[in-house]
Write an enzyme that holds these catalytic residues in place. Sequence first.
Site, mmCIF file in Angstrom:
data_model
loop_
_atom_site.group_PDB
_atom_site.id
_atom_site.type_symbol
_atom_site.label_atom_id
_atom_site.label_comp_id
_atom_site.label_asym_id
_atom_site.label_seq_id
_atom_site.Cartn_x
_atom_site.Cartn_y
_atom_site.Cartn_z
ATOM 1 N N HIS A 6 86.774 21.408 43.718
ATOM 2 C CA HIS A 6 86.396 22.383 42.678
ATOM 3 C C HIS A 6 87.621 23.080 42.083
ATOM 4 O O HIS A 6 87.670 24.321 41.981
ATOM 5 C CB HIS A 6 85.417 23.417 43.247
ATOM 6 N N HIS A 17 78.380 10.853 45.895
ATOM 7 C CA HIS A 17 78.321 12.308 45.737
ATOM 8 C C HIS A 17 76.852 12.680 45.620
ATOM 9 O O HIS A 17 76.300 12.776 44.528
ATOM 10 C CB HIS A 17 79.101 12.754 44.494
ATOM 11 N N HIS A 32 79.426 18.304 39.025
ATOM 12 C CA HIS A 32 80.061 19.422 38.323
ATOM 13 C C HIS A 32 80.942 18.942 37.179
ATOM 14 O O HIS A 32 81.061 19.629 36.167
ATOM 15 C CB HIS A 32 80.908 20.256 39.304
ATOM 16 N N HIS A 90 78.797 21.051 51.363
ATOM 17 C CA HIS A 90 80.098 21.684 51.617
ATOM 18 C C HIS A 90 80.400 21.924 53.092
ATOM 19 O O HIS A 90 81.391 22.583 53.410
ATOM 20 C CB HIS A 90 80.179 23.011 50.848
#
EC number: 3.1.-.-
Length: 614
Positions: free
Chosen positions: A14, A158, A89, A191
């Site tokens: 990120h 993912h 994302h 995460h």
Amino acid sequence: MDREIRILHTADTHLGYRQYHSEVRRQDFFKAFETVIKDAVDMQVDAVVHAGDLFDSRNPTLEDLLETMNILFRLKAANIPFFGIVGNHESKQSTQWLDLFEEMGLAERLGKKPKLVGDVAIYGIDSVPKSKIPLYDYSGFEIPGPLPENCRKLLVMHQIVQPFPYADWDCAEVIENLPFKADAVLLGDYHEYEKIKVGEAWVTYSGSTERNSASEKEPRSYSIITLSGEGLEISRRTIPTRNFLFITAKVDGEEKPFEQIFSAVNEHLEEIPESVVFLDVSGDSGSVLSFSEIEEYLLSKGALVAKVKDARVKEGIPEEVIKVAFHDPDRAVAEELRRMSLNDGGLIVDEIIRSPDVPRSRVDEETENRLLGLIEAIDFKDPDFMIKIPVSHVSPVDPSRSVSSIESSRSVSPIDSVSAVSPSSSAIIKEPEEFKPAGAAEEIENPEPAGVTEFTATVAAKSETLRVPVRIQRSESLNESLNKIFEKHDEAPELPETAGSIAGSAETAAEGEISEVTPDSGVITAPPSSSTVSFSDNSQAGFSAISPPESTPSPEILKENSEATVEGKPVDEKLSEEKPVGVPDKATKSVKQSHRKGKEKSAVPRQYNLGDYL
């Protein structure tokens, strides 16, 4: 396998995330990723695999891109390949940032064609939306022929998969549908570090490299995948990150609540500096607290970020129950489209806008091409084809085209609305019954529609007053009255057609006089008189936009018209003679040639509203 292969597995870095609107936190995410790459270089791993969400946004800033490239250059300098997939994302419609890095030689994008690292083949599946998971196509995965028999195969995804919480894809189903046997599935999007075995394959999450929320309390980490002839081994390496400090302060009673809170904070003075501090206030709810003062106190003690939460129980107020419902966005969009009942053109536009295969820069061009193709497929010669053109309820009046309304001074409401009359139809002059002499005919047919259009345009352009005979007496025929009008205005050499127009207007007035013509509105108002002028037609009450004759009627035509009949009976009584009132001198001024020939009537092409028939 000929030798041992070590692959560093990381995900969810990120990069560029300004957590809590802090620039320092944005730098923390880059430092964590830099630590992972530094360890990879120091350990001389064979490859680095990134399982998605390299960036926090699909539109990272130029600064974020430059810092990322500087870090990846270190791997390239050490001859360590960087393999990656696209996360949810950072996913874009077409070209991805990984494609840019691949063009620069800094990374390689994983897909259905494997990337080889020694005797290890690595495949990849980009993030798949939940609605498209049941439609995922497992075909197309390539299996190179020259691979050794003991070659290991890894799949990078993912996705949150079962049996992990919040899963939207069954990992066992994925492994079963693959055209090859996967030794391990390296995952991103969750995460926390996880490792489990599904069938004969290992399934593992490496966890994120930095804390994306206060709920991520476990240390951040990455994984090392070791493959050898003996099997596969997964080990975890933690990363030092910024401290997240959680403090609880309990308030007893209403006296001195701030002192109690500050006393709880002072117990952690050594841990507060450069930490992200979360303070939960519990206890009695009687006192009113200023959270801004508490946050300022934490910041004065060196906290990087201060967050205060009021967890006190309020008496008499039941706890709110928050219901959270999840809905597939693609399904919601489909239901909304069905409700809108879009036509073919609307569906084409929606398909292009939401298509991931159409770049934003080509949306306009693609939409135009598709709609043009739809129009070309329409058969405009089909007798059943019809185009509906919306008509405004209030149309502007062109004084040169029509007489919009004629008002009587004795009547409050306007006379019958004006509408179009075909040249073949005849206007009928009506006179009120109370003003008709005994034995007079009820209706007189107008022998030929006169040039009302040009007359109105000329008078409106000059803004002059026009006067017509007050009354056409019965001692003189209608035809003779018209002849006198033509003879009088034929004396003006420059207005032959205007005179004819005056004659045409005289036929439409049975009594009274037209005193004003407003050029802007095209409204002709009648002065006060003892009678009401009304117009009627065979098909409708009133007329306008009467096409003028091409030339002044000849005497022969006028002679024929003199034998006008009223309801099929000849008119026995001649109308009495009364000379018409003269036209003002200003009305005899020359008119432009274009006006005399009717060139002021511009040809407006018919326009079609594309949205009405698509």
